[in-house]
Structure formats: C-alpha cells, structure tokens
Enzyme design. Structure first.
Site, PDB file in Angstrom:
ATOM      1  N   HIS A  36       0.808  -1.228   0.000  1.00 50.05           N
ATOM      2  CA  HIS A  36       0.000   0.000   0.000  1.00 50.05           C
ATOM      3  C   HIS A  36       0.839   1.275   0.000  1.00 50.05           C
ATOM      4  CE1 HIS A  36       0.627   1.246   4.245  1.00 50.05           C
ATOM      5  NE2 HIS A  36       0.868  -0.041   4.413  1.00 50.05           N
ATOM      6  N   LYS A 110      -4.741 -14.407   9.009  1.00 46.76           N
ATOM      7  CA  LYS A 110      -5.259 -15.233  10.097  1.00 46.76           C
ATOM      8  C   LYS A 110      -5.999 -14.342  11.085  1.00 46.76           C
ATOM      9  CE  LYS A 110      -1.444 -18.545   9.715  1.00 46.76           C
ATOM     10  NZ  LYS A 110      -0.284 -19.166  10.384  1.00 46.76           N
ATOM     11  N   ALA A 143       7.651 -16.445   8.872  1.00 41.76           N
ATOM     12  CA  ALA A 143       8.098 -15.808   7.635  1.00 41.76           C
ATOM     13  C   ALA A 143       9.588 -16.010   7.375  1.00 41.76           C
ATOM     14  CB  ALA A 143       7.764 -14.315   7.673  1.00 41.76           C
ATOM     15  N   LYS A 196      -5.576 -19.914  17.529  1.00 40.42           N
ATOM     16  CA  LYS A 196      -4.202 -20.186  17.969  1.00 40.42           C
ATOM     17  C   LYS A 196      -3.491 -18.909  18.391  1.00 40.42           C
ATOM     18  CE  LYS A 196      -1.737 -18.529  14.353  1.00 40.42           C
ATOM     19  NZ  LYS A 196      -0.462 -17.760  14.350  1.00 40.42           N
ATOM     20  N   ASP A 249      -0.219 -25.241  13.783  1.00 43.84           N
ATOM     21  CA  ASP A 249      -0.015 -23.809  14.002  1.00 43.84           C
ATOM     22  C   ASP A 249      -0.021 -23.469  15.487  1.00 43.84           C
ATOM     23  OD1 ASP A 249       0.534 -21.322  13.020  1.00 43.84           O
ATOM     24  OD2 ASP A 249      -1.418 -20.989  12.097  1.00 43.84           O
TER      25      ASP A 249
END
Length: 340
Positions: A36, A110, A143, A196, A249
C-alpha cells in the site's frame, strides 16, 4: 512495470506476504508483489530484498514489484491477500474495482473480522460477491524460515475444488521446501488461525510468569479443546484441528519466540502493561484483537472457552496475568473427554 502474465499477485508486502512471494518466485513462478506504500515498493525494488523484515533473503528475478494496484491485479487472475485481519475487508473493497473478470482470491490472513468477529469468508463474500472463488492458506509458518527455504507445510481450503487443485498443483507447487495439503473444511482452516493466536498469548503469559513446561503443555492441550469446541459449533470438522491449521499452528506459535503473540504474552506474564508490550513488539499482534473477537463469537455460539476468557480479562479488564492463571487452576473439576 509493464503488464505481465504472472502466476500470482501478492497483496501485502509485510514479512509474511514477502516471504510467500519469495517462496513462489524461487520455485519458478512469476509473482507480482504489491504494497500500500509506494515508497516502500520503490525501496524494495531498489534493494531487491525486504531490509525491514527479511534482510538476508534476496528477491528472485521472477519476483516483480508493483506500486500501481490496477496493474498489479491485471497481471494475474489469482490474487493472494496477506494483510492484517483488521484491514482485510477494507483491502478487499479496494481490490474489487480492479479485479479481472476471471479473478480468484486466496488469503493467508489469520484472524476474524475486527469488532464483528465474523469469519473472513463472510467478509470476503460481502466485499466481493457470491460467485468469485475463494481459498484460504493457514498453518505453521514463520516468515523468516519460509523465506529462507526451510521445509514448511501448510493447509489449503477452497470454496471451489478446481481452484484448490489449481493452486496445489500449480503456482503453490514449490518442490520439497513448501508442501501444501488440501483440506475441504473451509471453516475449520480459517478458525484455527484465529484461535491459535489467542492461545499463544496465554502460553507466553504462562512462561513469563515462570510456570514451566508442564503448564505450557497443559495450556496448549486445553486450548486445542477450546478451538475444537468452537469449530464444532460453527460446523467445522473436528479432525481439521489435529492438522496443520490447528495443532500444527498452535504448537508452533505457543512454543517458539518467533511468534509475536507468544512474545507479547511473555511480557504480560513478566508484569508489563498491554500497551508497553505491544510497543515492544513493534508489529501487529493479531492475538490482541482476536481475543475479543473469538470470545464474542464463542459467547454467541454458547461455547465455553475459559482460557480465552481469562486472556481477555488480562488484555481488556486489567486483570493480573498470575491471577488469571490461578483462576484457571481454581476452576471446578471436570472430566477431560466430555469437554473436548
């Protein structure tokens, strides 16, 4: 960037969006990455890496940067949205006028919608209409490890079986380093990624207090029970929560300090205030908002979620983390199996 035919356009140039874009591009797929902030995109193009989040991972040649949203969306029919959950709806509404007629949307966001606690599928349908194919990616993925090419597995659910197959066999087929498991449970795969986040804050709080590995493991196990109860009430398949989008997760984010939610909880357990802990993290802590949203959703469904309730008390009602933990330990005795 001139208009290209890309395998995927990724919306969101944060750490996770960049890592996913790198992973797809590294495996031979042409990928367009949009963010953005045009200045950020210009910097990414100049540096050919994301210095802010992933400074040691150079961009593959097939990863293209684009600051113009219309051009980015014209490049591919398949669009991967990787933005924080509280702006998810706004971003989709921004995308809609520029989407190709044959567009398909997959997200790796998420969480639940801010304030309403709705599943993101409902937000997407409201923003984009009833006919566009939708899919969701969720699972144990940090990541930095993903971008570094370390082995990673994730779950994929879609409203359209052909879309799921196209993703799994096409642009998300990334060799041995990134394995995508398909799952027909669209609700469960979404929900696991939201709940989670909440439980990870609780696990961090427990460790910050100094309660040890036994307590952390008990909290993870009972947190999984809460996730499964809420999922069942919403029509999800309980077995989904034993897979990548649930247990996978949950364990990852509750046990490793790469998790922002866990680190946030640790600080709370050590006595820091909510705002101080958030400021120390320096990035979005999804579990902070998710806690309010998950609890509201559970209450609407009549589902008991005592761990989530106590985390909410700490985050929004100024309850001491140790006191919240002791409240859980002091609950009336229960049988394990019926409550799962």
């Amino acid at each position: 960037m001139n208009t290209v035919n890309a395998s995927m356009t990724v919306i969101g140039a944060g750490s996770y969006g960049t890592a996913l874009a790198i992973t797809l591009a590294r495996n031979g797929h042409s990928v367009v990455l949009w963010g953005h902030n045009p200045a950020q995109i210009q910097t990414l193009q100049h540096d050919r890496c994301n210095q802010a989040f992933l400074p040691d991972v150079p961009f593959p040649d097939t990863l293209l940067l684009e600051a113009d949203l219309a051009r980015a969306l014209a490049a591919s029919r398949d669009v991967l949205v990787v933005v924080p959950s509280h702006v998810f709806g706004d971003v989709l509404r921004q995308l809609k006028p520029h989407l190709r007629p044959d567009a398909r949307i997959v997200w790796a966001t998420k969480g639940l919608e801010a304030e309403t606690g709705r599943l993101l599928q409902n937000v997407a349908r409201e923003a984009l209409g009833e006919t566009i194919p939708l899919a969701v990616l969720s699972g144990p993925t940090f990541a930095k490890e993903l971008a570094a090419g370390l082995p990673t597995a994730i779950a994929l659910a879609a409203t359209d079986a052909q879309f799921a197959d196209d993703l799994q066999q096409g642009c998300m087929h990334c060799g041995k380093s990134f394995r995508v498991y398909s799952n027909p449970d669209f609700i469960g795969v979404q929900l696991g990624g939201a709940v989670k986040n909440v439980i990870a804050i609780g696990a961090g709080m427990s460790d910050g207090i100094g309660f040890g590995a036994n307590a952390r493991t008990a909290l993870i196990t009972r947190g999984l029970a809460e996730m499964s109860r809420l999922g069942s009430a919403l029509g999800a398949d309980p077995s989904t929560f034993m897979g990548m989008a649930g247990l996978g997760d949950l364990v990852l984010t509750c046990t490793d300090n790469q998790s922002r939610n866990r680190r946030f909880g640790i600080m709370l357990g050590q006595g820091k205030g909510v705002q101080e802990a958030q400021d120390s993290i320096g990035q979005v802590v999804e579990g902070y908002r998710n806690t309010k949203e998950v609890l509201a959703l559970a209450q609407r469904q009549g589902v008991e979620m005592p761990i989530t309730e106590q985390i909410y008390q700490v985050l929004y009602c100024h309850k001491d983390a140790r006191e919240a933990a002791l409240s859980l330990l002091g609950r009336a005795r229960k049988d394990e199996k019926p409550s799962v």
